[in-house]
Design an enzyme around this catalytic site. Structure first.
Site, mmCIF file in Angstrom:
data_model
loop_
_atom_site.group_PDB
_atom_site.id
_atom_site.type_symbol
_atom_site.label_atom_id
_atom_site.label_comp_id
_atom_site.label_asym_id
_atom_site.label_seq_id
_atom_site.Cartn_x
_atom_site.Cartn_y
_atom_site.Cartn_z
ATOM 1 N N LYS A 34 48.047 46.885 40.822
ATOM 2 C CA LYS A 34 47.386 45.137 40.028
ATOM 3 C C LYS A 34 46.192 45.076 40.070
ATOM 4 C CE LYS A 34 47.563 43.832 44.602
ATOM 5 N NZ LYS A 34 48.436 42.692 45.872
ATOM 6 N N ARG A 130 55.538 33.398 51.403
ATOM 7 C CA ARG A 130 55.383 33.379 50.094
ATOM 8 C C ARG A 130 56.184 34.207 49.331
ATOM 9 N NH1 ARG A 130 50.058 37.246 48.303
ATOM 10 N NH2 ARG A 130 52.180 39.021 48.769
ATOM 11 N N TYR A 260 15.985 29.450 39.357
ATOM 12 C CA TYR A 260 16.203 27.809 39.036
ATOM 13 C C TYR A 260 16.647 27.394 40.353
ATOM 14 C CZ TYR A 260 18.688 29.653 34.755
ATOM 15 O OH TYR A 260 18.748 29.850 33.142
ATOM 16 N N MET A 308 22.943 34.015 35.732
ATOM 17 C CA MET A 308 24.120 34.610 35.303
ATOM 18 C C MET A 308 23.732 35.747 35.575
ATOM 19 S SD MET A 308 26.438 33.837 31.593
ATOM 20 C CE MET A 308 26.373 32.095 32.047
HETATM 21 C C1 PLP Z 1 48.601 43.877 46.570
HETATM 22 C C2 PLP Z 1 49.699 44.164 47.437
HETATM 23 C C3 PLP Z 1 49.653 45.360 48.182
HETATM 24 C C4 PLP Z 1 48.687 45.888 48.761
HETATM 25 O O1 PLP Z 1 48.067 45.668 49.474
HETATM 26 P P1 PLP Z 1 46.437 46.887 50.393
HETATM 27 O O2 PLP Z 1 46.008 45.278 51.645
HETATM 28 O O3 PLP Z 1 45.110 45.832 49.022
HETATM 29 O O4 PLP Z 1 46.865 47.879 50.780
HETATM 30 C C5 PLP Z 1 51.310 45.517 48.553
HETATM 31 N N1 PLP Z 1 52.001 45.057 48.834
HETATM 32 C C6 PLP Z 1 52.332 43.885 47.829
HETATM 33 C C7 PLP Z 1 53.564 43.315 48.161
HETATM 34 C C8 PLP Z 1 50.598 43.661 47.327
HETATM 35 O O5 PLP Z 1 51.623 42.502 46.771
#
Ligand code: PLP
Length: 366
Positions: A34, A130, A260, A308
């Site tokens: 992701k 969550r 700055y 920047m």
């Molecule tokens: C992001 C995520 C992971 C991976 O987590 P890491 O700590 O980066 O290994 C696994 N499961 C879910 C549901 C996540 O949202």
């Protein structure tokens, strides 16, 4: 290489996946890619590791679509499932696996027609609060899923919220609850397809949490999620390093401000190096005094406000650095875990925030 650039070390990535296989020999390995593979470049990475992993996990359906459109064939899990009924069209067309964590998703799944039945992951809230269904609803949801014609297979999953801390009792509590819930469902049902709770933290420190599927993110990229540790402590190797170069060297007298806001002033005569990397490349602007960069075999410290496109570094009066010399921000010499701790952010943030202006190169030349 003469620009502001990130190097993605594919050998390190390959090594890390072998390490994951060693640590979790009995589990399916779902690589979490992701957020553009934690800033590393999702498509490139996924294409490279597809033969070495059992599936991919993403957060948003668009991420899954990009993977399929670039030829990825292995399973892709949408960790948060779908966000609307229309998403089921894409799920069906692209053959995604989806998390189911609420009643709406269950009804969308029930009321659509899919090209072929799909695999779902019943997501259970074991204490993070969550996403996930309440533990008391697990057996009810599970039974409903077993009945659905659109469902080919059912996994159960959950997520730890304290596994970045060693031996935290809350993690044991979550794992115990997850195992207990496992007992309440009919695992002999032909649709049952295993369970998953461990992300990086669980993988490294809770072998009993590996179960039949693990979901590594951060550690696969060679970054430790565990406080006060480095990936190298577990024999993982950093995949991303971030570099730029000196574009000017200024000689200043004592008492001259830099950058700055007049934030910092020389207290002795010194040389200030100007480096071509700033918050427009994703480097945090809010950093404490004493944040290092690596240049010509030593640490030098960032001074003044980050701009920047540039930052300023105190090289010292006697320094011999030249315009064009390489600067490392994190990587081999400055572990990202150490930098994150100095700055007071998590490593996840540093890598995911690197912007598209930074040039990425993917290499096996290590
Ligand atoms: C992001 C995520 C992971 C991976 O987590 P890491 O700590 O980066 O290994 C696994 N499961 C879910 C549901 C996540 O949202």
């Amino acid at each position: 290489m003469n620009e502001t650039h990130a190097i993605i070390n594919l050998n390190a990535l390959e090594h890390n996946i072998s390490r994951l296989r060693e640590i979790t020999p009995n589990s399916q390995l779902i690589a979490v890619v992701k957020a553009n593979a934690y800033g590393h470049g999702m498509v490139k990475l996924a294409q490279f590791i597809e033969p070495k992993v059992d599936g991919f996990a993403v957060a948003r359906i668009e991420e899954g679509v990009i993977l399929r459109d670039h030829g990825i064939k292995i399973p892709i899990i949408l960790l948060e499932g779908i966000f609307s009924k229309d998403d089921m069209l894409l799920v069906s067309r692209y053959n995604f696996e989806i998390a189911i964590h609420n009643r709406e998703q269950l009804s969308w799944l029930e009321s659509c027609n899919v090209l072929q039945p799909i695999k779902v992951w019943l997501k259970i809230d074991t204490g993070m609060h969550r996403l996930g269904i309440h533990p008391s609803l697990v057996s009810n949801y599970y039974k409903q899923l077993c009945q659905l014609k659109n469902v080919a297979q059912i996994g159960i999953m959950s997520h730890f919220c304290m596994s970045d801390t060693l031996n935290h009792p809350y993690t044991d509590k979550q794992l115990d609850l997850f195992k207990q819930l496992h007992q309440t469902i009919d695992v002999s049902h032909p649709k049952f397809a295993g369970s998953s709770i461990a992300a990086s933290g669980g993988i490294l420190h809770y072998p009993e949490s590996h179960l039949n599927t693990v979901r590594p993110g951060l550690i696969m990229y060679g970054i430790s999620p565990i406080d006060e540790t480095f990936a190298s402590d577990y024999n993982f190797k950093p995949v991303m390093s971030l570099h730029s170069k000196l574009i000017a060297i200024r000689e200043l007298e004592a008492g001259e401000p830099v950058g700055y806001g007049l934030k910092w002033c020389t207290n002795t005569a010194t040389k200030i190096g100007v480096v071509a990397l700033g918050y427009g490349d994703g480097f945090p602007r809010d950093i404490p005094e004493g944040t290092p960069v690596w240049i010509n075999g030593r640490k030098a410290f960032i001074v003044g406000n980050i701009s920047m496109d540039m930052m300023t570094v105190n090289l010292g009066l006697e320094s011999k650095d030249c315009v064009g010399d390489e600067v490392e921000f994190w990587g081999e010499h400055i572990p990202i875990e150490e930098l994150a701790k100095t700055i007071g952010v998590i490593s996840y943030e540093l890598v995911t925030k690197v912007t598209s202006r930074v040039k990425f190169s993917y290499t096996t030349d290590f």
